[in-house]
Design an enzyme around this catalytic site. Structure first.
Site, PDB file in Angstrom:
ATOM      1  CE  LYS A   1       4.904   0.641   1.876  1.00  8.21           C
ATOM      2  NZ  LYS A   1       3.845   1.595   1.837  1.00  8.21           N
TER       3      LYS A   1
ATOM      4  CD  GLU B   1      -2.602   1.212  -0.043  1.00  5.27           C
ATOM      5  OE1 GLU B   1      -3.356   0.301  -0.413  1.00  5.27           O
ATOM      6  OE2 GLU B   1      -2.389   2.231  -0.734  1.00  5.27           O
TER       7      GLU B   1
ATOM      8  CB  CYS C   1       6.064   4.029   6.475  1.00 10.44           C
ATOM      9  SG  CYS C   1       4.540   3.098   6.451  1.00 10.44           S
TER      10      CYS C   1
HETATM   11  C1  UDX Z   1       4.631   7.440   3.698  1.00 13.56           C
HETATM   12  C2  UDX Z   1       4.652   7.358   2.148  1.00 13.56           C
HETATM   13  O1  UDX Z   1       4.487   8.672   1.597  1.00 13.56           O
HETATM   14  C3  UDX Z   1       3.544   6.432   1.651  1.00 13.56           C
HETATM   15  O2  UDX Z   1       3.644   6.277   0.249  1.00 13.56           O
HETATM   16  C4  UDX Z   1       3.685   5.080   2.347  1.00 13.56           C
HETATM   17  O3  UDX Z   1       2.624   4.221   1.943  1.00 13.56           O
HETATM   18  C5  UDX Z   1       3.693   5.228   3.860  1.00 13.56           C
HETATM   19  O4  UDX Z   1       4.717   6.146   4.260  1.00 13.56           O
HETATM   20  P1  UDX Z   1       3.157   8.779   5.462  1.00 13.56           P
HETATM   21  O5  UDX Z   1       4.199   8.341   6.454  1.00 13.56           O
HETATM   22  O6  UDX Z   1       1.725   8.546   5.783  1.00 13.56           O
HETATM   23  O7  UDX Z   1       3.403   8.062   4.043  1.00 13.56           O
HETATM   24  O8  UDX Z   1       3.318  10.359   5.194  1.00 13.56           O
HETATM   25  P2  UDX Z   1       4.287  11.253   4.306  1.00 13.56           P
HETATM   26  O9  UDX Z   1       3.459  12.284   3.644  1.00 13.56           O
HETATM   27  O10 UDX Z   1       5.145  10.449   3.414  1.00 13.56           O
HETATM   28  O11 UDX Z   1       5.184  12.005   5.383  1.00 13.56           O
HETATM   29  C6  UDX Z   1       6.138  11.332   6.192  1.00 13.56           C
HETATM   30  C7  UDX Z   1       6.869  12.324   7.063  1.00 13.56           C
HETATM   31  O12 UDX Z   1       7.749  13.138   6.288  1.00 13.56           O
HETATM   32  C8  UDX Z   1       5.957  13.309   7.797  1.00 13.56           C
HETATM   33  O13 UDX Z   1       6.425  13.500   9.106  1.00 13.56           O
HETATM   34  C9  UDX Z   1       6.070  14.580   6.975  1.00 13.56           C
HETATM   35  O14 UDX Z   1       5.792  15.726   7.720  1.00 13.56           O
HETATM   36  C10 UDX Z   1       7.516  14.507   6.554  1.00 13.56           C
HETATM   37  N1  UDX Z   1       7.807  15.291   5.328  1.00 13.56           N
HETATM   38  C11 UDX Z   1       7.239  14.934   4.142  1.00 13.56           C
HETATM   39  C12 UDX Z   1       8.673  16.371   5.385  1.00 13.56           C
HETATM   40  O15 UDX Z   1       9.198  16.701   6.451  1.00 13.56           O
HETATM   41  N2  UDX Z   1       8.930  17.060   4.237  1.00 13.56           N
HETATM   42  C13 UDX Z   1       8.390  16.739   3.028  1.00 13.56           C
HETATM   43  O16 UDX Z   1       8.686  17.411   2.035  1.00 13.56           O
HETATM   44  C14 UDX Z   1       7.504  15.638   2.978  1.00 13.56           C
END
Ligand code: UDX
Ligand code: UDX
Ligand code: ADP
Length: 479
Positions: A222, A162, A278
């Site tokens: 993944k 996913e 993740c």
């Molecule tokens: C992530 C992946 O994006 C997704 O494809 C996978 O299925 C699960 O892991 P998620 O952890 O839900 O998703 O959120 P994501 O939007 O990826 O953000 C992860 C972390 O990185 C957050 O703490 C976010 O604030 C941080 N982040 C993200 C940044 O600090 N800067 C960015 O530019 C993007």
């Protein structure tokens, strides 16, 4: 095979929303989501959809539409396994906290339990789908357990990772960049199982976005996707410190980079550090797998992404302490945001936990406000670190349910989650009720710095120069 009955084991952040969307799009398929956690199932069944255990924009409407029609939540795991022709495994796979691989490998205890339970219940052939993120070759372990039960049941094992991100889960599920299905592409039965799953997604996902690979490629893709995304955040965060020192602005740098179509503009937002269930877990997992094959350079390369992220969180907290005249002891500090990103109530690995812990070690008096996270969750996140007693955590950190109350009489405010509402607060009112100088540490580069300065705040944001960059009078170059 035409699928009529789906069971999903695990009603969490992945299983719940994914099954809700499948049920909405396939009204003729009966979808049952099971979990051993009775409270969680009760919450999924709550009349009041505001009380669903997972907060995701748009999710409650979908659940309302499909629940009791063809979407069911239950604790009766055995019966759901028995009736299903397709079983998704979507249980948690946290990093091991004990034994071999402690702190690195994924703990597959829950996956193995599921496999054994399926093996003991199943009377007819089933398609088993790995939905949780798993180390490469987990499918082989599943197969070993399932194929050795001796009851003649045939299983097809697929990997269907996913890619949804929290906070945008519904949008990501409705309109995914791709759906990845890994299976036994060398056998007729394997291809048929892939086809059965593909037909479900084809109800709403264009066929060209459904990608079929062998199981190992799917599993590894993944982990790699998450490692690449996290790597981008650590890379821009590494640059943020250099920007602060040189007078470059990390926003301007990110924008310039992002316009290169080979690089792309997403995931270049510098921050207090990435969180979520993740990124860290998957990279640690990747590092562990690489080491177990003796690939030390590969392992070291990816481990650096985590080292940088830990550093960014620590650096943010240290910067607060330094700015507050080298001591936060006894000072009220307000943390706006506890979730690991906006639009979710999930706090797993949130940077806020580590910033708070660091400040508590320095005897700060912390008040937290988050629009979606429950008080008990905040305390349990801190208790989990075992840095101090539960009583001490409750004594030194309070949770407010009003942001203005939270900020009253504070020495400093730190923005740790990018909730939209923080932008629209009455910052003049907040300023008036704070101690002066009124410091704001914006860990998300969310607030309008110029406005804050006009009001009188002393704002600091990640990756912005300390002095007036436009003056071109940067720091002296050390000779
Ligand atoms: C992530 C992946 O994006 C997704 O494809 C996978 O299925 C699960 O892991 P998620 O952890 O839900 O998703 O959120 P994501 O939007 O990826 O953000 C992860 C972390 O990185 C957050 O703490 C976010 O604030 C941080 N982040 C993200 C940044 O600090 N800067 C960015 O530019 C993007
Ligand atoms: C690079 C930058 O692309 C360019 O923007 C900058 O102005 C100068 O440096 P250049 O070195 O000419 O340009 O070529 P580039 O296409 O970037 O390739 C650099 C090396 O990376 C080559 O050896 C290429 O074979 C290799 N490469 C590139 C890969 O091995 N894999 C890839 O996916 C891309
Ligand atoms: P994710 O983010 O991967 O969805 P969560 O922790 O949110 O992870 O959800 C996983 C869910 O799986 C939890 O609600 C947990 O109770 C459930 N679970 C774990 N093991 C089993 C099992 N053997 N049978 C049923 N449910 C399980």
């Amino acid at each position: 095979m035409k699928i009529k009955n789906i069971c999903c084991i695990g009603a969490g952040y992945v299983g719940g929303p994914t099954m809700a969307v499948i049920a909405q799009k396939c009204p003729d398929i009966r979808v049952t989501v099971v979990d051993i956690n009775e409270n969680r199932i009760a919450a999924w069944n709550d009349e009041n959809v505001e009380k669903l255990p997972v907060y995701e924009p748009g999710l409650s409407d979908i659940v309302k539409e499909a629940r009791e029609r063809n979407l069911f939540f239950s604790t009766d795991v055995d019966s759901a396994i028995d009736k299903a022709d397709m079983i998704f495994i979507s249980v948690n796979t946290p990093t091991k906290t004990y034994g071999i691989g402690k702190g690195m490998a994924a703990d597959l205890k829950w996956i193995e339990l599921c496999a054994r339970q399926i093996a003991s219940i199943a009377k007819d052939d089933k398609i088993i789908i790995e939905k949780s993120t798993l180390p490469v070759r987990t499918a082989a372990a599943l197969r070993d357990i399932l194929d050795n039960t001796g009851n003649g049941v045939k299983y097809q094992i697929l990997s269907n990772p996913e890619f949804l991100a929290e906070g945008t889960a519904v949008q990501d599920l409705l309109n995914p960049d791709r759906v990845l299905i890994g299976g036994d592409i060398d056998t007729e039965d394997g291809l048929q199982a892939i086809q059965s799953l593909s037909e479900i997604y084809e109800r709403w996902v264009p066929k060209e976005r459904i990608l079929t690979t062998n199981v190992w490629s799917s599993e590894l893709s993944k982990l790699t996707a998450n490692a690449f995304l996290a790597q981008r955040v650590s890379s821009i965060n590494a640059m943020s410190e250099l920007c602060e020192k040189t007078g470059a602005d990390v926003h301007e740098v990110a924008q310039a980079l992002g316009m290169d179509s080979r690089i792309g503009s997403k995931f270049l937002q510098s921050s207090v550090g990435f969180g979520g269930s993740c990124f860290q877990k998957d990279i640690l997992n990747l590092v562990y797998i690489a080491k177990s094959f003796g690939l030390n350079e590969v392992a070291d390369y990816w481990e650096q992404v985590i080292i940088m992220n830990d550093y960014q969180k620590r650096r943010f907290a240290n910067n607060m302490i330094q700015t507050l005249f080298n001591t936060v002891s006894g000072k009220k500090i307000t943390l706006l945001g506890w979730a690991f990103k906006k639009d979710t109530n999930d706090t797993r690995e949130s940077a806020a936990i580590y910033v708070a812990d660091h400040l508590l070690n320095e005897e700060a008096e912390i008040v937290v406000y988050d629009p979606k996270v429950e008080t008990e969750q905040i305390y349990s996140d801190l208790d989990y670190l075992k840095s101090r007693s539960k009583e001490a955590n409750r004594q030194s950190l309070k949770v407010a349910n009003n942001p203005y109350e939270a900020c009253k009489d504070a020495h400093a405010i730190a923005v740790l989650t990018e909730w939209e509402e923080f932008k629209h607060y009455d910052w003049e009112k907040i300023y008036d009720n704070m101690l002066k100088p009124a410091f704001v540490f914006d860990g998300r580069n969310l607030l309008n710095m110029e406005e804050l300065i006009k009001i009188g705040f002393v704002p600091k944001s990640v990756g912005k120069p300390e002095y007036d960059a436009k003056s071109f009078s940067g720091p002296a170059i050390a000779s």
